[in-house]
Design a protein around this motif. Structure first.
Motif, PDB file in Angstrom:
ATOM      1  N   UNK A 229      80.761  29.034  46.155  1.00  0.00           N
ATOM      2  CA  UNK A 229      79.808  27.929  46.198  1.00  0.00           C
ATOM      3  C   UNK A 229      78.898  27.977  44.981  1.00  0.00           C
ATOM      4  N   UNK A 230      78.414  26.828  44.599  1.00  0.00           N
ATOM      5  CA  UNK A 230      77.586  26.728  43.410  1.00  0.00           C
ATOM      6  C   UNK A 230      76.150  27.151  43.700  1.00  0.00           C
ATOM      7  N   UNK A 231      75.470  27.557  42.635  1.00  0.00           N
ATOM      8  CA  UNK A 231      74.067  27.946  42.723  1.00  0.00           C
ATOM      9  C   UNK A 231      73.198  26.888  42.052  1.00  0.00           C
ATOM     10  N   UNK A 232      71.937  26.859  42.470  1.00  0.00           N
ATOM     11  CA  UNK A 232      70.954  25.965  41.851  1.00  0.00           C
ATOM     12  C   UNK A 232      69.692  26.746  41.543  1.00  0.00           C
ATOM     13  N   UNK A 233      68.927  26.216  40.610  1.00  0.00           N
ATOM     14  CA  UNK A 233      67.595  26.728  40.313  1.00  0.00           C
ATOM     15  C   UNK A 233      66.625  25.558  40.456  1.00  0.00           C
ATOM     16  N   UNK A 234      65.718  25.681  41.422  1.00  0.00           N
ATOM     17  CA  UNK A 234      64.742  24.640  41.720  1.00  0.00           C
ATOM     18  C   UNK A 234      63.405  25.005  41.078  1.00  0.00           C
ATOM     19  N   UNK A 235      62.807  24.059  40.390  1.00  0.00           N
ATOM     20  CA  UNK A 235      61.546  24.307  39.708  1.00  0.00           C
ATOM     21  C   UNK A 235      60.502  23.279  40.119  1.00  0.00           C
ATOM     22  N   UNK A 236      59.410  23.740  40.724  1.00  0.00           N
ATOM     23  CA  UNK A 236      58.208  22.928  40.775  1.00  0.00           C
ATOM     24  C   UNK A 236      57.787  22.677  39.326  1.00  0.00           C
TER      25      UNK A 236
ATOM     26  N   UNK B 257      71.692  20.517  48.578  1.00  0.00           N
ATOM     27  CA  UNK B 257      72.664  21.578  48.835  1.00  0.00           C
ATOM     28  C   UNK B 257      73.897  21.027  49.542  1.00  0.00           C
ATOM     29  N   UNK B 258      73.684  20.149  50.511  1.00  0.00           N
ATOM     30  CA  UNK B 258      74.816  19.549  51.210  1.00  0.00           C
ATOM     31  C   UNK B 258      75.609  18.630  50.282  1.00  0.00           C
ATOM     32  N   UNK B 259      74.908  17.863  49.472  1.00  0.00           N
ATOM     33  CA  UNK B 259      75.570  16.903  48.584  1.00  0.00           C
ATOM     34  C   UNK B 259      76.390  17.587  47.495  1.00  0.00           C
ATOM     35  N   UNK B 260      75.875  18.699  46.963  1.00  0.00           N
ATOM     36  CA  UNK B 260      76.520  19.356  45.821  1.00  0.00           C
ATOM     37  C   UNK B 260      77.212  20.671  46.194  1.00  0.00           C
ATOM     38  N   UNK B 261      77.336  20.944  47.497  1.00  0.00           N
ATOM     39  CA  UNK B 261      77.974  22.174  47.980  1.00  0.00           C
ATOM     40  C   UNK B 261      77.328  23.396  47.338  1.00  0.00           C
ATOM     41  N   UNK B 262      76.012  23.483  47.477  1.00  0.00           N
ATOM     42  CA  UNK B 262      75.249  24.584  46.902  1.00  0.00           C
ATOM     43  C   UNK B 262      75.041  25.691  47.930  1.00  0.00           C
ATOM     44  N   UNK B 263      75.036  26.905  47.471  1.00  0.00           N
ATOM     45  CA  UNK B 263      74.644  28.026  48.316  1.00  0.00           C
ATOM     46  C   UNK B 263      73.167  28.305  48.090  1.00  0.00           C
ATOM     47  N   UNK B 264      72.343  27.952  49.059  1.00  0.00           N
ATOM     48  CA  UNK B 264      70.909  28.205  48.918  1.00  0.00           C
ATOM     49  C   UNK B 264      70.626  29.705  48.935  1.00  0.00           C
ATOM     50  N   UNK B 265      71.456  30.466  49.625  1.00  0.00           N
ATOM     51  CA  UNK B 265      71.279  31.910  49.667  1.00  0.00           C
ATOM     52  C   UNK B 265      71.413  32.527  48.274  1.00  0.00           C
ATOM     53  N   UNK B 266      72.235  31.922  47.436  1.00  0.00           N
ATOM     54  CA  UNK B 266      72.453  32.433  46.088  1.00  0.00           C
ATOM     55  C   UNK B 266      71.677  31.630  45.042  1.00  0.00           C
ATOM     56  N   UNK B 267      70.768  30.801  45.496  1.00  0.00           N
ATOM     57  CA  UNK B 267      69.973  29.974  44.588  1.00  0.00           C
ATOM     58  C   UNK B 267      68.577  30.552  44.405  1.00  0.00           C
ATOM     59  N   UNK B 268      67.858  29.995  43.441  1.00  0.00           N
ATOM     60  CA  UNK B 268      66.534  30.469  43.061  1.00  0.00           C
ATOM     61  C   UNK B 268      65.564  29.298  43.067  1.00  0.00           C
ATOM     62  N   UNK B 269      64.312  29.573  43.413  1.00  0.00           N
ATOM     63  CA  UNK B 269      63.273  28.532  43.340  1.00  0.00           C
ATOM     64  C   UNK B 269      62.004  29.135  42.747  1.00  0.00           C
ATOM     65  N   UNK B 270      61.307  28.327  41.979  1.00  0.00           N
ATOM     66  CA  UNK B 270      60.076  28.728  41.311  1.00  0.00           C
ATOM     67  C   UNK B 270      58.939  27.823  41.771  1.00  0.00           C
ATOM     68  N   UNK B 271      57.808  28.437  42.145  1.00  0.00           N
ATOM     69  CA  UNK B 271      56.637  27.666  42.544  1.00  0.00           C
ATOM     70  C   UNK B 271      55.364  28.456  42.328  1.00  0.00           C
ATOM     71  N   UNK B 272      54.252  27.740  42.248  1.00  0.00           N
ATOM     72  CA  UNK B 272      52.977  28.403  41.940  1.00  0.00           C
ATOM     73  C   UNK B 272      51.924  28.212  43.013  1.00  0.00           C
ATOM     74  N   UNK B 273      52.216  27.375  44.028  1.00  0.00           N
ATOM     75  CA  UNK B 273      51.173  26.955  44.974  1.00  0.00           C
ATOM     76  C   UNK B 273      51.665  27.146  46.398  1.00  0.00           C
ATOM     77  N   UNK B 274      50.721  27.306  47.319  1.00  0.00           N
ATOM     78  CA  UNK B 274      51.080  27.499  48.718  1.00  0.00           C
ATOM     79  C   UNK B 274      51.922  26.342  49.251  1.00  0.00           C
TER      80      UNK B 274
END
Length: 224
Positions: A1-8, A166-183
């Motif tokens: 499955x593909x990975x994603x990187x989500x950025x705030x 994730x559903x649309x692009x067949x992404x593995x959220x478990x193998x994905x990364x996200x960046x954020x700075x706020x609660x």
């Protein structure tokens, strides 16, 4: 499955809060005196200080654009980005470097923000991000903003958007990364296998102690 990187975006990729930085530029471009921005900012801050939910405060922000031509506002956004970027220290270089690494690894790169296209489209194009998910104020007849916003992309809405992608692009959220700075980024950060806290938000910090968490500490910007 593909990975994603989500950025705030605000405070994560950019040192400036795009919504307010652009509002100041937009008002000036339309001939308003500087105190117009200060009044608008004070009003929005007042909502927050009275405990108005963040989503409702976001809707109040977009009501400030009611009646404006959407195409003209997009043009102002491009001019704003060119000017702001030219002043230096617009981006947080450490996060941009991380973005570049994820892109080079072939991961889907996603910007996900409560801001809106006039601010974010130039940033998306500059970085070469694959997907932009953001708040989209309603545009009515004559290509003018109505002042209405159905769903601000804040908090749980960020997590819902990431889940849908994730559903649309067949992404593995478990193998994905996200960046954020706020609660408010926490629902998104909790969704992925590798969450990254950017900066030192004291509300977010207590939630970022697990072994899966990574920290990114941007260097202090210096005036140019």
């Amino acid at each position: 499955m593909k990975r994603a990187a989500f950025f705030d975006v605000d405070g994560t990729l950019t040192r400036r809060t795009t919504m307010f930085d652009f509002l100041e530029y937009s008002l000036a471009a339309r001939g308003f005196p500087p105190d117009a921005y200060h009044r608008a900012r004070a009003h929005l801050r007042g909502l927050a200080s009275r405990g108005v939910p963040r989503e409702d405060a976001c809707r109040a922000y977009y009501r400030l654009y009611s009646g404006l031509d959407a195409d003209e506002t997009e043009a102002h956004g491009r001019a704003w980005f060119k000017e702001s970027f030219g002043r230096g220290d617009f981006f947080i270089e450490e996060t941009v470097a991380a973005f570049r690494r994820h892109a080079a690894d072939g991961e889907l790169t996603v910007l996900i923000s409560g801001s809106f296209p006039p601010c974010l489209t130039p940033i998306t194009e500059y970085l070469g991000a694959d997907i932009l998910v953001c708040s989209r104020p309603q545009i009515g007849n004559g290509q003018r903003y109505t002042g209405n916003l159905a769903t601000p992309v804040i908090g749980e809405a960020k997590a819902a958007a990431a889940t849908a992608l994730a559903a649309e692009h067949t992404l593995s959220l478990t193998h994905s990364t996200a960046y954020g700075d706020h609660i408010s980024d926490l629902p998104l950060l909790n969704l992925v296998g590798t969450p990254v806290r950017v900066g030192t938000d004291p509300e977010l910090a207590p939630h970022t102690e697990g072994p899966q968490w990574r920290q990114l500490h941007p260097a202090v910007a210096h005036p140019t």
